[in-house]
Every structure is written in structure tokens, then in C-alpha cells.
Design a protein around this motif. Structure first.
Motif, PDB file in Angstrom:
ATOM      1  N   SER A 135       0.828  -1.199   0.000  1.00  8.24           N
ATOM      2  CA  SER A 135       0.000   0.000   0.000  1.00  8.24           C
ATOM      3  C   SER A 135       0.870   1.260   0.000  1.00  8.24           C
ATOM      4  CB  SER A 135      -0.900   0.005   1.236  1.00  8.24           C
ATOM      5  OG  SER A 135      -0.117   0.204   2.405  1.00  8.24           O
ATOM      6  N   PRO A 136       0.285   2.421  -0.293  1.00 10.18           N
ATOM      7  CA  PRO A 136       1.037   3.682  -0.203  1.00 10.18           C
ATOM      8  C   PRO A 136       1.595   3.935   1.187  1.00 10.18           C
ATOM      9  CG  PRO A 136      -0.982   4.010  -1.436  1.00 10.18           C
ATOM     10  CD  PRO A 136      -1.060   2.628  -0.862  1.00 10.18           C
ATOM     11  N   TRP A 295      -3.686   4.573  -3.872  1.00 15.17           N
ATOM     12  CA  TRP A 295      -2.734   4.644  -4.988  1.00 15.17           C
ATOM     13  C   TRP A 295      -3.267   5.556  -6.087  1.00 15.17           C
ATOM     14  CZ3 TRP A 295       2.068   4.091  -4.702  1.00 15.17           C
ATOM     15  CH2 TRP A 295       2.688   3.086  -3.963  1.00 15.17           C
TER      16      TRP A 295
END
Length: 305
Positions: A135-136, A295
Motif C-alpha cells: 500500500s502507499p 494509490w
């Protein structure tokens, strides 16, 4: 005799290989392997960004604070705002070069997060680990690694003895206490009191040093992703109260930790990895949708205009 020793040595190696192979074919073993690979991959990316000349802070807290640990005088380190016993865990990092210290912490963080997803999840640890660690928030962690891995370790030790690690960053997971039974809570409070008293014996009246550092201009707050900052304090408090009630009723550590985040005024992006991983452990497909949305938001933010 030599042949017998060689045979015994080969048998030992074969046993170790077979045990590792057996571990890696389990979902948890595969999730751990994936976590290690992703930790290394994010570390390589952060290292590349750090050496590229791009105007992005990379490992700034590590350089200025966490790898500059001073065990004797904790608050002589600029930006250090954690309890003084944190330095006991950070001191060994000084033996490593910066890159090695960061990689070590990345590996510990990603592996302990995966262990927590296994411990508190519902049997989909591979998917949960894949979602959380790509994930970010994982990117943010790689670029500005903090010491949240210590809190994760605290969630893996017996609850009654988790105090020294949980209190390193109490805003992260102190809601964990909502899942304790009475005996563990009493033991936790005794351990906490003991650690605090010992800290005053070792470091003297360290509170003033802590206050001075928290008020220092060298302490820079990152983007705030606490629920109170995103949806407002009233809504956050209501949600937190509902989650806390569920945690108390079910003795559920995940709901307790999530409840705790609703009562704190500040939570950095890299610290959000823990609650997001726990959400992923319970609801991996929902977490996947959130990760994809994040994202997309990151892509739109950096899309050339």
C-alpha cells in the motif's frame, strides 16, 4: 570417525532445510517470505530515491534521531520525544551503518506486522500481508521509517509485559488494553510502574528533558492521518466509543487498537500501517479497495499538469 562426522553434519543440514521447506509451504511462512522480499524491495527504492537528488526527505528521523541514540543522555539527541528506555532498544543500531540499520528495522517491522496479521486475523494472512505491505502507507514507511516496529513487538509479547514497548509510542496501540482481562491489566500496570521508577533511577528527572524536546523546533510533525483530523473530533470520538465498547465486550485487541486511534489528535502516515494491517487481517478485500483508492489518489497528486 571423519565419515561419521560428515554424515552427521549432512543429516543436520538436511533436517534444517526440510524444516524451512515445511515452514515455507504454510500460508504464514509464505506471508513472512513475501514480507521480507517487500521490505528489501521498498528499502532499495528508498535508497535509490535518497541517492537520486530528488527533493524528498528520506530516513530523516533515522539520521537525526534514531541511529544517533545516546543511552546515557537520551534527550541530548535532537527530536527524540519518546520515553528514555526507548534508547535501550535503539542503541544497537549505532553499530550498523545507516543503510544496514534501516534495512534491519524494515525487516523487523514488516515481519512483525505479518506476525500480527496472523495472530489477530482470520486465516487470510497471505492476502492481508500482500495488501498492507504494498500500500502507499508502505511507501511512506520506506521513505521515512520510524520506530513503530517496537510497538509491533509489544503486541507479540505476553500482554502483561508489553508496557515498555507499547509506551514507546502510546498513540499507536494503547487501545490494546481494552482487550485485557483484570489480571493482565493489573500486571501491566505493575510493570509500567516498575519501568517508570527504574527510568528515574537510571536517568534522573528526565521529564524536563522530554518536555524541552517536545517543544523544540527540531520536532517536525508529518501529515496527520488520525481520524480526528480526517473526519473531525466529534465523529471520531463517537466511532472510537463504539469500537471501544465492542473491544470491551469481545475482548478483541483489533477493535481496541482501532478505538485508540480515534482518541488521539495525531497519527503519522507511517504509523497508520499498524491499524491498516489489522484491518487488512480482518477484512483483506476491503483493505485492498482502500489501498487501490489511495494509490489512485497518489497518482492523481503527482500526475503531470
Amino acid at each position: 570417525m571423519a565419515e561419521r562426522s560428515l554424515t552427521s553434519g549432512l543429516s543436520f543440514v538436511r533436517t534444517i532445510v526440510l524444516r524451512w521447506r515445511a515452514a515455507l509451504i504454510t500460508p504464514f511462512g509464505q506471508a513472512l517470505a513475501l514480507a521480507a522480499v517487500l521490505a528489501l524491495g521498498w528499502w532499495v527504492l528508498a535508497l535509490a530515491v535518497r541517492g537520486s537528488g530528488v527533493r524528498v526527505l528520506v530516513w530523516d528521523d533515522q539520521v537525526s534521531t534514531f541511529t544517533a541514540a545516546n543511552l546515557s543522555h537520551p534527550y541530548s539527541v535532537p527530536g527524540f520525544v519518546n520515553p528514555p528506555w526507548t534508547m535501550v532498544f535503539l542503541a544497537p543500531l549505532r553499530l550498523l551503518p545507516l543503510e544496514g540499520a534501516v534495512l534491519t528495522q524494515m525487516l523487523i517491522y514488516f515481519l512483525t506486522l505479518t506476525a500480527l496479521m496472523q495472530k489477530f486475523g482470520r486465516g487470510q494472512v497471505r492476502l492481508a500481508a500482500a495488501v498492507a505491505l504494498t500500500s502507499p502507507l508502505a511507501l511512506d514507511t520506506a521513505l521515512e521509517l520510524n520506530i513503530d516496529w517496537l510497538v509491533c513487538l509489544g503486541l507479540l509479547v505476553p500482554p502483561a509485559y508489553s508496557a515498555p514497548l507499547l509506551l514507546v509510542k502510546p498513540q499507536n496501540a494503547l487501545g490494546y488494553l481494552l482487550s485485557f482481562n483484570r489480571r493482565d491489566l493489573i500486571r501491566w500496570l505493575i510493570v509500567t510502574l516498575t519501568v517508570v521508577l527504574i527510568s528515574f533511577v537510571v536517568w534522573g528527572n528526565w521529564v524536563q528533558g522530554w518536555i524541552d524536546n517536545t517543544q523544540s523546533k527540531l520536532v517536525v510533525w508529518a501529515i496527520n492521518v488520525a481520524p480526528a483530523a480526517l473526519i473531525g473530533a466529534p465523529a471520531s470520538l463517537v466511532i472510537g466509543a463504539l469500537l471501544a465498547a465492542a473491544a470491551l465486550r469481545r475482548r478483541d485487541p483489533v477493535w481496541g487498537i482501532l478505538a485508540g486511534t480515534c482518541f488521539v489528535p495525531y497519527l503519522a502516515g507511517y504509523s497508520a500501517m499498524l491499524p491498516f494491517a489489522l484491518i487488512g487481517a480482518r477484512f483483506p478485500r476491503a483493505a485492498l479497495l482502500v489501498s487501490l483508492a489511495l494509490w489512485l489518489a497518489v497518482g492523481l497528486l503527482f500526475w503531470p499538469r
